[in-house]
Design a protein around this motif. Structure first.
Motif, PDB file in Angstrom:
ATOM      1  N   VAL A  66      26.680  11.166  49.744  1.00  0.00           N
ATOM      2  CA  VAL A  66      26.360  11.983  48.574  1.00  0.00           C
ATOM      3  C   VAL A  66      27.593  12.710  48.093  1.00  0.00           C
ATOM      4  O   VAL A  66      28.581  12.852  48.810  1.00  0.00           O
ATOM      5  CB  VAL A  66      25.237  13.010  48.871  1.00  0.00           C
ATOM      6  N   SER A  67      27.490  13.185  46.856  1.00  0.00           N
ATOM      7  CA  SER A  67      28.579  13.951  46.268  1.00  0.00           C
ATOM      8  C   SER A  67      27.993  15.049  45.405  1.00  0.00           C
ATOM      9  O   SER A  67      27.075  14.798  44.605  1.00  0.00           O
ATOM     10  CB  SER A  67      29.469  13.041  45.412  1.00  0.00           C
ATOM     11  N   ARG A  68      28.514  16.268  45.579  1.00  0.00           N
ATOM     12  CA  ARG A  68      28.100  17.361  44.707  1.00  0.00           C
ATOM     13  C   ARG A  68      29.342  18.162  44.329  1.00  0.00           C
ATOM     14  O   ARG A  68      29.726  19.092  45.010  1.00  0.00           O
ATOM     15  CB  ARG A  68      27.068  18.254  45.386  1.00  0.00           C
ATOM     16  N   GLU A  69      29.919  17.778  43.220  1.00  0.00           N
ATOM     17  CA  GLU A  69      31.127  18.420  42.713  1.00  0.00           C
ATOM     18  C   GLU A  69      30.807  19.582  41.775  1.00  0.00           C
ATOM     19  O   GLU A  69      31.601  20.509  41.633  1.00  0.00           O
ATOM     20  CB  GLU A  69      32.004  17.393  41.990  1.00  0.00           C
ATOM     21  N   ARG A  73      24.769  18.750  39.395  1.00  0.00           N
ATOM     22  CA  ARG A  73      24.762  17.295  39.563  1.00  0.00           C
ATOM     23  C   ARG A  73      24.879  16.914  41.037  1.00  0.00           C
ATOM     24  O   ARG A  73      25.748  17.419  41.749  1.00  0.00           O
ATOM     25  CB  ARG A  73      25.932  16.697  38.777  1.00  0.00           C
ATOM     26  N   PHE A  74      24.003  16.000  41.437  1.00  0.00           N
ATOM     27  CA  PHE A  74      23.976  15.540  42.835  1.00  0.00           C
ATOM     28  C   PHE A  74      23.867  14.021  42.807  1.00  0.00           C
ATOM     29  O   PHE A  74      22.904  13.477  42.260  1.00  0.00           O
ATOM     30  CB  PHE A  74      22.788  16.174  43.557  1.00  0.00           C
ATOM     31  N   SER A  75      24.843  13.352  43.381  1.00  0.00           N
ATOM     32  CA  SER A  75      24.898  11.889  43.323  1.00  0.00           C
ATOM     33  C   SER A  75      24.600  11.298  44.684  1.00  0.00           C
ATOM     34  O   SER A  75      25.076  11.798  45.712  1.00  0.00           O
ATOM     35  CB  SER A  75      26.283  11.431  42.859  1.00  0.00           C
ATOM     36  N   LEU A  76      23.843  10.228  44.676  1.00  0.00           N
ATOM     37  CA  LEU A  76      23.572   9.451  45.893  1.00  0.00           C
ATOM     38  C   LEU A  76      24.334   8.137  45.766  1.00  0.00           C
ATOM     39  O   LEU A  76      24.267   7.471  44.733  1.00  0.00           O
ATOM     40  CB  LEU A  76      22.074   9.174  46.033  1.00  0.00           C
ATOM     41  N   ILE A  77      25.041   7.779  46.834  1.00  0.00           N
ATOM     42  CA  ILE A  77      25.886   6.586  46.816  1.00  0.00           C
ATOM     43  C   ILE A  77      25.437   5.641  47.919  1.00  0.00           C
ATOM     44  O   ILE A  77      25.321   6.051  49.086  1.00  0.00           O
ATOM     45  CB  ILE A  77      27.362   6.964  47.013  1.00  0.00           C
ATOM     46  N   LEU A  78      25.157   4.405  47.531  1.00  0.00           N
ATOM     47  CA  LEU A  78      24.907   3.354  48.505  1.00  0.00           C
ATOM     48  C   LEU A  78      26.232   2.621  48.672  1.00  0.00           C
ATOM     49  O   LEU A  78      26.710   1.953  47.750  1.00  0.00           O
ATOM     50  CB  LEU A  78      23.832   2.398  48.007  1.00  0.00           C
ATOM     51  N   GLU A  79      26.833   2.777  49.824  1.00  0.00           N
ATOM     52  CA  GLU A  79      28.207   2.298  50.017  1.00  0.00           C
ATOM     53  C   GLU A  79      28.303   0.777  49.889  1.00  0.00           C
ATOM     54  O   GLU A  79      29.240   0.264  49.291  1.00  0.00           O
ATOM     55  CB  GLU A  79      28.711   2.741  51.389  1.00  0.00           C
ATOM     56  N   SER A  80      27.366   0.065  50.461  1.00  0.00           N
ATOM     57  CA  SER A  80      27.318  -1.392  50.365  1.00  0.00           C
ATOM     58  C   SER A  80      25.845  -1.776  50.392  1.00  0.00           C
ATOM     59  O   SER A  80      25.241  -1.851  51.458  1.00  0.00           O
ATOM     60  CB  SER A  80      28.079  -2.035  51.533  1.00  0.00           C
ATOM     61  N   ALA A  81      25.285  -1.957  49.214  1.00  0.00           N
ATOM     62  CA  ALA A  81      23.835  -2.094  49.089  1.00  0.00           C
ATOM     63  C   ALA A  81      23.291  -3.269  49.908  1.00  0.00           C
ATOM     64  O   ALA A  81      23.897  -4.346  49.960  1.00  0.00           O
ATOM     65  CB  ALA A  81      23.452  -2.268  47.631  1.00  0.00           C
ATOM     66  N   SER A  82      22.136  -3.028  50.513  1.00  0.00           N
ATOM     67  CA  SER A  82      21.452  -4.085  51.258  1.00  0.00           C
ATOM     68  C   SER A  82      20.006  -4.161  50.781  1.00  0.00           C
ATOM     69  O   SER A  82      19.478  -3.202  50.200  1.00  0.00           O
ATOM     70  CB  SER A  82      21.507  -3.815  52.765  1.00  0.00           C
TER      71      SER A  82
END
Lengths: 114, 111
Positions: A66-69, A73-82
């Motif tokens: 996740v990222s919250r700069e 805003r709060f982002s969810l990241i799937l690093e390598s989707a499966s």
């Protein structure tokens, strides 16, 4: 009224792609959460953030970051989707009141990984 | 280990009758309980909550009852309406910002 906006209602991605899900709130809430909802499993917490640049793992953080700069805003990241990450993803916000506050949800992003 | 349990996956009632949705919890540290309603393709909507210092909270057609000794809460909807047909989630927290959700129960209100 609290408004929680998720950037996409439906998203289709391929296995191995890096996927970004975005959530924006307009109520200046400190807390933001990412859940996934799967049939028969209810809502499971992936990550939450209680302040800018602060994050804490939930029950199922593996394969996600996740990222919250900025506060809104709060982002969810799937690093390598499966394919097992195909799910409904829900963002929520709340005020920090020691837990005695409801969370307010966005409408969700239905993500399909092919 | 499931800390919040909704043991019945579904419930069907007639319009105008009472709907009773049940929820059990195992963690005695939980002190705040909530019910959410969710329509397909939408996010959950907060319905009603109750603090552990109370045993009942009412909001219009919705009433939540808490039995701390039994670690049980229930949501009563009276009278039930077809628009109440949705999935209902029970949730709980215990001094943390995080909520623990049950698996949900599908309510169908028949006209």
């Amino acid at each position: 009224d609290v408004k929680v906006t998720q950037s996409s209602r439906y998203l289709v991605k391929r296995t191995g792609e890096k996927v970004f899900l975005e959530c924006v709130q307009d109520m200046d809430h400190e807390n933001m959460f990412w859940y996934r909802q799967d049939p028969g499993l209810g809502l499971r917490l992936i990550y939450f953030s209680y302040d800018v640049k602060m994050k804490e793992k939930g029950d199922i953080p593996e394969g996600y970051s996740v990222s919250r700069e900025k506060k809104e805003r709060f982002s969810l990241i799937l690093e390598s989707a499966s394919t097992n990450q195909t799910s409904m993803y829900l963002c929520a916000t709340s005020e920090p009141q020691g837990g005695n506050q409801p969370q307010h949800f966005g409408d969700g992003t239905r993500l399909s990984i092919l | 280990d499931q800390q919040v349990k909704q043991n019945s996956p579904s419930l069907s009632v007639q319009e105008g009758r009472i709907s009773i949705l049940n929820c059990d919890y195992t963690n005695s540290m939980f002190d705040y309980f909530l019910w959410y309603k969710k329509y397909p393709a939408e996010g959950p909507t907060f319905l009603i909550s109750i603090s552990s210092i109370k045993d009942k909270n009412e909001d219009g057609r919705f009433t939540v009852f808490l039995n701390k000794s039994a670690k049980h809460l229930s949501l009563h909807i009276v009278p039930s309406q077809p628009g109440d047909s949705a999935v209902y989630f029970c949730a709980a927290s215990g001094g943390s910002e995080k909520l623990v959700f049950g698996k949900g129960m599908k309510l169908t209100v028949n006209p």
